[in-house]
Design a protein around this motif. Structure first.
Motif, PDB file in Angstrom:
ATOM      1  N   UNK A  10      38.480  50.251  45.989  1.00 31.48           N
ATOM      2  CA  UNK A  10      39.476  49.778  45.027  1.00 31.48           C
ATOM      3  C   UNK A  10      39.113  48.423  44.432  1.00 31.48           C
ATOM      4  N   UNK A  11      38.699  47.472  45.275  1.00 35.30           N
ATOM      5  CA  UNK A  11      38.430  46.114  44.806  1.00 35.30           C
ATOM      6  C   UNK A  11      36.955  45.815  44.581  1.00 35.30           C
ATOM      7  N   UNK A  12      36.074  46.500  45.293  1.00 40.87           N
ATOM      8  CA  UNK A  12      34.652  46.188  45.189  1.00 40.87           C
ATOM      9  C   UNK A  12      34.332  44.885  45.892  1.00 40.87           C
ATOM     10  N   UNK A  13      33.195  44.301  45.558  1.00 37.85           N
ATOM     11  CA  UNK A  13      32.773  43.051  46.202  1.00 37.85           C
ATOM     12  C   UNK A  13      32.318  42.075  45.118  1.00 37.85           C
ATOM     13  N   UNK A  14      32.543  40.816  45.379  1.00 41.88           N
ATOM     14  CA  UNK A  14      32.175  39.752  44.440  1.00 41.88           C
ATOM     15  C   UNK A  14      31.419  38.676  45.202  1.00 41.88           C
ATOM     16  N   UNK A  15      30.253  38.275  44.684  1.00 46.57           N
ATOM     17  CA  UNK A  15      29.476  37.177  45.251  1.00 46.57           C
ATOM     18  C   UNK A  15      29.335  36.122  44.165  1.00 46.57           C
ATOM     19  N   UNK A  16      29.631  34.872  44.511  1.00 43.75           N
ATOM     20  CA  UNK A  16      29.594  33.778  43.541  1.00 43.75           C
ATOM     21  C   UNK A  16      28.640  32.704  44.050  1.00 43.75           C
ATOM     22  N   UNK A  17      27.762  32.227  43.173  1.00 42.19           N
ATOM     23  CA  UNK A  17      26.847  31.142  43.507  1.00 42.19           C
ATOM     24  C   UNK A  17      27.191  29.915  42.678  1.00 42.19           C
ATOM     25  N   UNK A  18      27.211  28.764  43.332  1.00 44.80           N
ATOM     26  CA  UNK A  18      27.432  27.496  42.633  1.00 44.80           C
ATOM     27  C   UNK A  18      26.085  26.990  42.140  1.00 44.80           C
ATOM     28  N   UNK A  19      25.998  26.710  40.868  1.00 41.48           N
ATOM     29  CA  UNK A  19      24.754  26.231  40.234  1.00 41.48           C
ATOM     30  C   UNK A  19      23.577  27.171  40.458  1.00 41.48           C
ATOM     31  N   UNK A  20      23.853  28.425  40.750  1.00 41.32           N
ATOM     32  CA  UNK A  20      22.801  29.409  40.937  1.00 41.32           C
ATOM     33  C   UNK A  20      22.020  29.274  42.231  1.00 41.32           C
ATOM     34  N   UNK A  21      22.428  28.359  43.132  1.00 45.59           N
ATOM     35  CA  UNK A  21      21.648  28.126  44.338  1.00 45.59           C
ATOM     36  C   UNK A  21      22.444  28.204  45.640  1.00 45.59           C
ATOM     37  N   UNK A  22      23.745  27.948  45.598  1.00 53.08           N
ATOM     38  CA  UNK A  22      24.559  27.910  46.815  1.00 53.08           C
ATOM     39  C   UNK A  22      25.598  29.011  46.777  1.00 53.08           C
ATOM     40  N   UNK A  23      25.534  29.924  47.732  1.00 56.46           N
ATOM     41  CA  UNK A  23      26.528  30.989  47.816  1.00 56.46           C
ATOM     42  C   UNK A  23      27.864  30.346  48.153  1.00 56.46           C
ATOM     43  N   UNK A  24      28.864  30.495  47.272  1.00 53.73           N
ATOM     44  CA  UNK A  24      30.132  29.794  47.464  1.00 53.73           C
ATOM     45  C   UNK A  24      31.325  30.714  47.709  1.00 53.73           C
ATOM     46  N   UNK A  25      31.179  32.024  47.457  1.00 51.41           N
ATOM     47  CA  UNK A  25      32.286  32.947  47.734  1.00 51.41           C
ATOM     48  C   UNK A  25      31.766  34.365  47.877  1.00 51.41           C
ATOM     49  N   UNK A  26      32.259  35.049  48.919  1.00 50.93           N
ATOM     50  CA  UNK A  26      32.010  36.470  49.126  1.00 50.93           C
ATOM     51  C   UNK A  26      33.362  37.080  49.432  1.00 50.93           C
ATOM     52  N   UNK A  27      33.710  38.144  48.735  1.00 54.69           N
ATOM     53  CA  UNK A  27      34.993  38.790  48.997  1.00 54.69           C
ATOM     54  C   UNK A  27      35.274  39.870  47.979  1.00 54.69           C
ATOM     55  N   UNK A  28      36.509  40.371  47.975  1.00 58.12           N
ATOM     56  CA  UNK A  28      36.864  41.393  47.004  1.00 58.12           C
ATOM     57  C   UNK A  28      36.851  40.814  45.591  1.00 58.12           C
ATOM     58  N   UNK A  29      36.567  41.654  44.605  1.00 64.53           N
ATOM     59  CA  UNK A  29      36.600  41.174  43.227  1.00 64.53           C
ATOM     60  C   UNK A  29      38.048  40.868  42.873  1.00 64.53           C
ATOM     61  N   UNK A  30      38.337  39.594  42.598  1.00 65.93           N
ATOM     62  CA  UNK A  30      39.689  39.202  42.212  1.00 65.93           C
ATOM     63  C   UNK A  30      39.688  38.216  41.050  1.00 65.93           C
ATOM     64  N   UNK A  31      38.523  37.955  40.492  1.00 64.09           N
ATOM     65  CA  UNK A  31      38.430  37.077  39.337  1.00 64.09           C
ATOM     66  C   UNK A  31      38.398  35.590  39.662  1.00 64.09           C
ATOM     67  N   UNK A  32      38.578  35.215  40.925  1.00 58.72           N
ATOM     68  CA  UNK A  32      38.545  33.805  41.322  1.00 58.72           C
ATOM     69  C   UNK A  32      37.141  33.417  41.759  1.00 58.72           C
ATOM     70  N   UNK A  33      36.739  32.190  41.399  1.00 59.09           N
ATOM     71  CA  UNK A  33      35.391  31.729  41.731  1.00 59.09           C
ATOM     72  C   UNK A  33      35.300  31.064  43.092  1.00 59.09           C
ATOM     73  N   UNK A  34      36.435  30.738  43.703  1.00 57.09           N
ATOM     74  CA  UNK A  34      36.445  30.153  45.047  1.00 57.09           C
ATOM     75  C   UNK A  34      37.579  30.770  45.853  1.00 57.09           C
ATOM     76  N   UNK A  35      37.489  30.698  47.166  1.00 57.16           N
ATOM     77  CA  UNK A  35      38.579  31.163  48.015  1.00 57.16           C
ATOM     78  C   UNK A  35      39.772  30.220  47.928  1.00 57.16           C
TER      79      UNK A  35
END
Length: 66
Positions: A10-35
């Motif tokens: 239903x939600x899938x997964x979202x991975x966000x990197x800060x400045x392309x180098x630091x993994x900053x969020x892993x979780x369901x796709x919810x449109x937010x860039x941070x927890x």
């Protein structure tokens, strides 16, 4: 990056990197860039992967050059 995943179709997964180098969020796709933004808590400012048992919480660790 967002993608489909078998364990949360239903939600899938979202991975966000800060400045392309630091993994900053892993979780369901919810449109937010941070927890912090997703769950509205200052205590989640450095949380990469949010779980109920805080013993297993994954946090960003800033490396300091020597």
């Amino acid at each position: 990056m967002e993608a489909e995943c078998a364990w949360d179709a239903e939600d899938g997964i979202m991975l966000v990197w800060r400045n392309g180098t630091t993994l900053s969020k892993v979780g369901p796709y919810n449109g937010h860039l941070t927890n912090k933004n997703a769950y509205g808590g200052e205590t989640l400012r450095d949380v990469v992967y949010k779980v109920r048992n805080t013993e297993y919480m994954t946090r960003i660790v800033e490396l300091v050059s020597r």
